[in-house]
Motif scaffolding. Structure first.
Motif, PDB file in Angstrom:
ATOM      1  N   ASP A 292     -19.115  -9.121  40.732  1.00 20.69           N
ATOM      2  CA  ASP A 292     -18.732  -8.900  39.336  1.00 20.69           C
ATOM      3  C   ASP A 292     -18.989  -7.469  38.854  1.00 20.69           C
ATOM      4  O   ASP A 292     -18.602  -7.130  37.735  1.00 20.69           O
ATOM      5  CB  ASP A 292     -19.504  -9.864  38.429  1.00 20.69           C
ATOM      6  CG  ASP A 292     -19.213 -11.322  38.740  1.00 20.69           C
ATOM      7  OD1 ASP A 292     -18.049 -11.631  39.060  1.00 20.69           O
ATOM      8  OD2 ASP A 292     -20.148 -12.144  38.681  1.00 20.69           O
ATOM      9  N   THR A 293     -19.643  -6.658  39.654  1.00 16.11           N
ATOM     10  CA  THR A 293     -20.042  -5.322  39.192  1.00 16.11           C
ATOM     11  C   THR A 293     -18.879  -4.345  39.127  1.00 16.11           C
ATOM     12  O   THR A 293     -18.896  -3.412  38.326  1.00 16.11           O
ATOM     13  CB  THR A 293     -21.116  -4.730  40.107  1.00 16.11           C
ATOM     14  OG1 THR A 293     -20.571  -4.593  41.444  1.00 16.11           O
ATOM     15  CG2 THR A 293     -22.356  -5.618  40.149  1.00 16.11           C
ATOM     16  N   GLY A 294     -17.898  -4.507  40.012  1.00 15.02           N
ATOM     17  CA  GLY A 294     -16.779  -3.571  40.066  1.00 15.02           C
ATOM     18  C   GLY A 294     -17.017  -2.385  40.976  1.00 15.02           C
ATOM     19  O   GLY A 294     -16.159  -1.499  41.076  1.00 15.02           O
ATOM     20  N   PHE A 295     -18.158  -2.348  41.680  1.00 19.41           N
ATOM     21  CA  PHE A 295     -18.426  -1.233  42.583  1.00 19.41           C
ATOM     22  C   PHE A 295     -17.600  -1.351  43.855  1.00 19.41           C
ATOM     23  O   PHE A 295     -17.284  -2.455  44.317  1.00 19.41           O
ATOM     24  CB  PHE A 295     -19.908  -1.177  42.941  1.00 19.41           C
ATOM     25  CG  PHE A 295     -20.798  -0.735  41.813  1.00 19.41           C
ATOM     26  CD1 PHE A 295     -20.671   0.538  41.277  1.00 19.41           C
ATOM     27  CD2 PHE A 295     -21.757  -1.592  41.300  1.00 19.41           C
ATOM     28  CE1 PHE A 295     -21.493   0.942  40.234  1.00 19.41           C
ATOM     29  CE2 PHE A 295     -22.578  -1.192  40.253  1.00 19.41           C
ATOM     30  CZ  PHE A 295     -22.439   0.082  39.718  1.00 19.41           C
ATOM     31  N   ASP A 296     -17.284  -0.199  44.436  1.00 21.12           N
ATOM     32  CA  ASP A 296     -16.573  -0.150  45.711  1.00 21.12           C
ATOM     33  C   ASP A 296     -17.530  -0.032  46.887  1.00 21.12           C
ATOM     34  O   ASP A 296     -17.230  -0.492  47.991  1.00 21.12           O
ATOM     35  CB  ASP A 296     -15.619   1.054  45.741  1.00 21.12           C
ATOM     36  CG  ASP A 296     -14.656   1.067  44.572  1.00 21.12           C
ATOM     37  OD1 ASP A 296     -13.827   0.143  44.499  1.00 21.12           O
ATOM     38  OD2 ASP A 296     -14.751   1.973  43.728  1.00 21.12           O
ATOM     39  N   ILE A 297     -18.680   0.621  46.646  1.00 22.27           N
ATOM     40  CA  ILE A 297     -19.606   0.962  47.733  1.00 22.27           C
ATOM     41  C   ILE A 297     -21.030   0.671  47.282  1.00 22.27           C
ATOM     42  O   ILE A 297     -21.403   0.971  46.141  1.00 22.27           O
ATOM     43  CB  ILE A 297     -19.507   2.467  48.092  1.00 22.27           C
ATOM     44  CG1 ILE A 297     -18.049   2.907  48.279  1.00 22.27           C
ATOM     45  CG2 ILE A 297     -20.326   2.782  49.342  1.00 22.27           C
ATOM     46  CD1 ILE A 297     -17.841   4.407  48.186  1.00 22.27           C
ATOM     47  N   LEU A 298     -21.827   0.106  48.182  1.00 18.78           N
ATOM     48  CA  LEU A 298     -23.262  -0.041  47.961  1.00 18.78           C
ATOM     49  C   LEU A 298     -23.975   0.982  48.837  1.00 18.78           C
ATOM     50  O   LEU A 298     -23.731   1.058  50.041  1.00 18.78           O
ATOM     51  CB  LEU A 298     -23.733  -1.458  48.311  1.00 18.78           C
ATOM     52  CG  LEU A 298     -23.038  -2.611  47.594  1.00 18.78           C
ATOM     53  CD1 LEU A 298     -23.704  -3.932  47.968  1.00 18.78           C
ATOM     54  CD2 LEU A 298     -23.056  -2.418  46.085  1.00 18.78           C
ATOM     55  N   ASP A 299     -24.860   1.739  48.236  1.00 14.61           N
ATOM     56  CA  ASP A 299     -25.513   2.860  48.914  1.00 14.61           C
ATOM     57  C   ASP A 299     -27.009   2.563  49.076  1.00 14.61           C
ATOM     58  O   ASP A 299     -27.643   1.988  48.192  1.00 14.61           O
ATOM     59  CB  ASP A 299     -25.324   4.132  48.077  1.00 14.61           C
ATOM     60  CG  ASP A 299     -26.026   5.338  48.667  1.00 14.61           C
ATOM     61  OD1 ASP A 299     -25.438   5.975  49.556  1.00 14.61           O
ATOM     62  OD2 ASP A 299     -27.161   5.644  48.240  1.00 14.61           O
ATOM     63  N   GLY A 300     -27.578   2.981  50.217  1.00 18.17           N
ATOM     64  CA  GLY A 300     -29.023   2.893  50.402  1.00 18.17           C
ATOM     65  C   GLY A 300     -29.536   1.537  50.825  1.00 18.17           C
ATOM     66  O   GLY A 300     -30.754   1.318  50.840  1.00 18.17           O
ATOM     67  N   CYS A 301     -28.657   0.611  51.157  1.00 20.14           N
ATOM     68  CA  CYS A 301     -29.094  -0.753  51.463  1.00 20.14           C
ATOM     69  C   CYS A 301     -29.978  -0.779  52.714  1.00 20.14           C
ATOM     70  O   CYS A 301     -29.616  -0.227  53.758  1.00 20.14           O
ATOM     71  CB  CYS A 301     -27.885  -1.650  51.679  1.00 20.14           C
ATOM     72  SG  CYS A 301     -26.794  -1.761  50.240  1.00 20.14           S
ATOM     73  N   THR A 302     -31.122  -1.440  52.592  1.00 25.01           N
ATOM     74  CA  THR A 302     -32.101  -1.497  53.668  1.00 25.01           C
ATOM     75  C   THR A 302     -32.603  -2.930  53.816  1.00 25.01           C
ATOM     76  O   THR A 302     -33.303  -3.434  52.936  1.00 25.01           O
ATOM     77  CB  THR A 302     -33.290  -0.563  53.382  1.00 25.01           C
ATOM     78  OG1 THR A 302     -32.801   0.759  53.130  1.00 25.01           O
ATOM     79  CG2 THR A 302     -34.242  -0.522  54.558  1.00 25.01           C
ATOM     80  N   PRO A 303     -32.260  -3.601  54.911  1.00 19.96           N
ATOM     81  CA  PRO A 303     -32.617  -5.010  55.063  1.00 19.96           C
ATOM     82  C   PRO A 303     -34.079  -5.216  55.472  1.00 19.96           C
ATOM     83  O   PRO A 303     -34.854  -4.267  55.612  1.00 19.96           O
ATOM     84  CB  PRO A 303     -31.668  -5.486  56.165  1.00 19.96           C
ATOM     85  CG  PRO A 303     -31.381  -4.251  56.970  1.00 19.96           C
ATOM     86  CD  PRO A 303     -31.409  -3.102  56.003  1.00 19.96           C
ATOM     87  N   ALA A 304     -34.442  -6.495  55.642  1.00 22.62           N
ATOM     88  CA  ALA A 304     -35.772  -6.858  56.141  1.00 22.62           C
ATOM     89  C   ALA A 304     -35.987  -6.192  57.505  1.00 22.62           C
ATOM     90  O   ALA A 304     -35.039  -5.979  58.256  1.00 22.62           O
ATOM     91  CB  ALA A 304     -35.879  -8.374  56.263  1.00 22.62           C
ATOM     92  N   PRO A 305     -37.239  -5.804  57.801  1.00 27.34           N
ATOM     93  CA  PRO A 305     -38.487  -6.186  57.125  1.00 27.34           C
ATOM     94  C   PRO A 305     -38.886  -5.339  55.927  1.00 27.34           C
ATOM     95  O   PRO A 305     -39.916  -5.617  55.313  1.00 27.34           O
ATOM     96  CB  PRO A 305     -39.527  -6.042  58.242  1.00 27.34           C
ATOM     97  CG  PRO A 305     -38.999  -4.919  59.074  1.00 27.34           C
ATOM     98  CD  PRO A 305     -37.514  -5.080  59.063  1.00 27.34           C
ATOM     99  N   MET A 306     -38.098  -4.336  55.569  1.00 24.11           N
ATOM    100  CA  MET A 306     -38.477  -3.539  54.404  1.00 24.11           C
ATOM    101  C   MET A 306     -38.145  -4.257  53.106  1.00 24.11           C
ATOM    102  O   MET A 306     -38.957  -4.278  52.178  1.00 24.11           O
ATOM    103  CB  MET A 306     -37.790  -2.161  54.438  1.00 24.11           C
ATOM    104  CG  MET A 306     -38.471  -1.167  55.357  1.00 24.11           C
ATOM    105  SD  MET A 306     -37.707   0.479  55.310  1.00 24.11           S
ATOM    106  CE  MET A 306     -38.038   0.991  53.634  1.00 24.11           C
ATOM    107  N   MET A 307     -36.951  -4.826  53.009  1.00 21.87           N
ATOM    108  CA  MET A 307     -36.530  -5.500  51.783  1.00 21.87           C
ATOM    109  C   MET A 307     -36.325  -6.983  52.053  1.00 21.87           C
ATOM    110  O   MET A 307     -36.542  -7.455  53.156  1.00 21.87           O
ATOM    111  CB  MET A 307     -35.279  -4.820  51.215  1.00 21.87           C
ATOM    112  CG  MET A 307     -35.478  -3.342  50.907  1.00 21.87           C
ATOM    113  SD  MET A 307     -36.913  -3.036  49.825  1.00 21.87           S
ATOM    114  CE  MET A 307     -37.073  -1.250  49.969  1.00 21.87           C
ATOM    115  N   ASN A 308     -35.876  -7.729  51.053  1.00 23.28           N
ATOM    116  CA  ASN A 308     -35.967  -9.181  51.100  1.00 23.28           C
ATOM    117  C   ASN A 308     -34.684  -9.897  51.506  1.00 23.28           C
ATOM    118  O   ASN A 308     -34.401 -10.993  51.049  1.00 23.28           O
ATOM    119  CB  ASN A 308     -36.446  -9.722  49.744  1.00 23.28           C
ATOM    120  CG  ASN A 308     -35.421  -9.522  48.632  1.00 23.28           C
ATOM    121  OD1 ASN A 308     -34.457  -8.769  48.788  1.00 23.28           O
ATOM    122  ND2 ASN A 308     -35.624 -10.190  47.498  1.00 23.28           N
TER     123      ASN A 308
END
Length: 386
Positions: A292-308
């Motif tokens: 629903d955000t309307g963004f085209d790109i997600l930046d900086g995404c970092t998966p587990a084990p750092m994030m949830n």
């Protein structure tokens, strides 16, 4: 003819095609700056910014590994053929009318003060051991300060300096991609910059009218900034909200952030821009809302084990909707792990997204990260085939 430069391949990806080899755009700014900066001194260059050739910093031996002692920051991208990710921060000039702003450093404390007829605001940062600055005192302590903040916003103008942005784009040329930075949404400004998390939450409960009124007020000015960014030369605009569900709950994200994103993205999309957002935190609870955000790109995404969240969860949540910068978690580069663990994680990301990803170090190589493992990860990407 197949695109051959990293810039061409980056925009080929965003047009729905699958460039080969896969894209590898690691951010080395923190690591490089720390390697060159003498111990105890503040770093001159921040994350994601340009560290140009021909500056004295490159002559500082610091703790740079001997084999790279004569390399500049840009040499790492030239010699290894990596894509260069660059954020265009300083594309406007800030002009105050009836507001005096001073910034003073005393030892390890930097104090910023805004004086105006409505009152005075004070913000403090402290120098951390790694040479970065950390916010220790927010400028808005109570609702009276928020009214002063309103006066300051009203009496601040932003003069576009598109020439600065064009200079950055010229410096990197075809080696990478530069975006135009918008600093936080209205709610993001309250939580991260103006008041701080605790103050915002209590005041939302105790005085919701004043907080909501300020958000509407700030939105007016932030949408004007979006209009300026719409005229900038870079094709990508990034909203650097650094949203994290531990600070902005999914309910607050949906209620206070997404409506602004939709208005902002409409302005930018109408100008032909691609729009990115910096999501480098815990975002598992946001995943049902991303569409629903309307963004085209997600930046900086970092998966587990750092994030949830797991890589596959993010790939599923963005399928057919968005492209992602997604990285092998940066902490893995600081643990002397076998190379195989790093490379297998990189393959896992490339497999999960099936071509819709720009692989990097999630989201930036730390000051104590292993540059040799970054090099080997880049070699794997160059040879990758699903």
């Amino acid at each position: 003819m197949q695109p051959t430069t990293n810039r061409q391949r980056f925009f080929q990806l965003l047009s729905g095609q699958t460039p080969r080899p896969a894209l590898f755009f690691p951010d080395l700014t923190d690591w490089y700056s720390a390697m060159r900066t003498p111990e105890g001194q503040a770093r001159m260059y921040g994350a994601g910014g340009m560290i140009p050739d021909g500056i004295p910093l490159h002559n500082e031996p610091g703790t740079m590994p001997a084999e790279f002692r004569d390399w500049t920051f840009l040499d790492f991208y030239r010699r290894f053929g990596w894509g260069l990710p660059l954020h265009g921060y300083y594309w406007y000039q800030t002009i105050y009318d009836g507001v005096e702003m001073t910034d003073v450093r005393q030892g390890d404390v930097r104090t910023t003060t805004w004086n105006c007829s409505a009152g005075t605001l004070v913000e403090k940062h402290m120098l951390a051991g790694d040479g970065s600055w950390g916010l220790t005192e927010h400028r808005v302590k109570d609702l009276a300060d928020l009214r002063i903040m309103r006066y300051i916003v009203e009496h601040t103008q932003y003069k576009p300096r598109y020439d600065r942005l064009q200079t950055l784009m010229d410096q990197i040329g075809q080696s990478g991609a530069c975006d135009t930075v918008l600093q936080r949404s209205p709610f993001g400004k309250l939580v991260h910059m103006y008041m701080g998390f605790e103050n915002v939450i209590y005041n939302l409960a105790d005085s919701p009218g004043e907080i909501l009124d300020f958000l509407a007020f700030q939105e007016h000015y932030d949408l004007k900034m979006a209009q300026l960014a719409a005229a900038a030369p870079a094709r990508v605009v990034i909203m650097s909200d650094h949203a994290d569900e531990n600070l902005i709950s999914p309910r607050y994200y949906e209620k206070y952030c997404i409506p602004f994103y939709q208005k902002m993205n409409a302005i930018l999309h109408n100008a032909g821009k691609l729009v990115s957002t910096h999501l480098d935190g815990n975002i598992h609870g946001y995943m049902p809302l991303l569409k629903d955000t309307g963004f085209d790109i997600l930046d900086g995404c970092t998966p587990a084990p750092m994030m949830n969240y797991e890589v596959e969860e993010l790939a599923k949540a963005t399928k057919d909707k968005m492209y992602c910068w997604c990285g092998v978690p940066a902490t893995l580069f600081c643990q002397n792990l076998p190379d195989k663990e790093i490379l297998d994680f990189g393959r896992r990301i490339l497999d999960a997204f099936d071509g819709r990803v720009i692989l990097n170090v999630g989201d930036i190589l730390p000051t104590n990260g292993d540059i040799q493992q970054v090099i080997r990860l880049g070699e794997m990407v160059a040879q990758y085939a699903k």
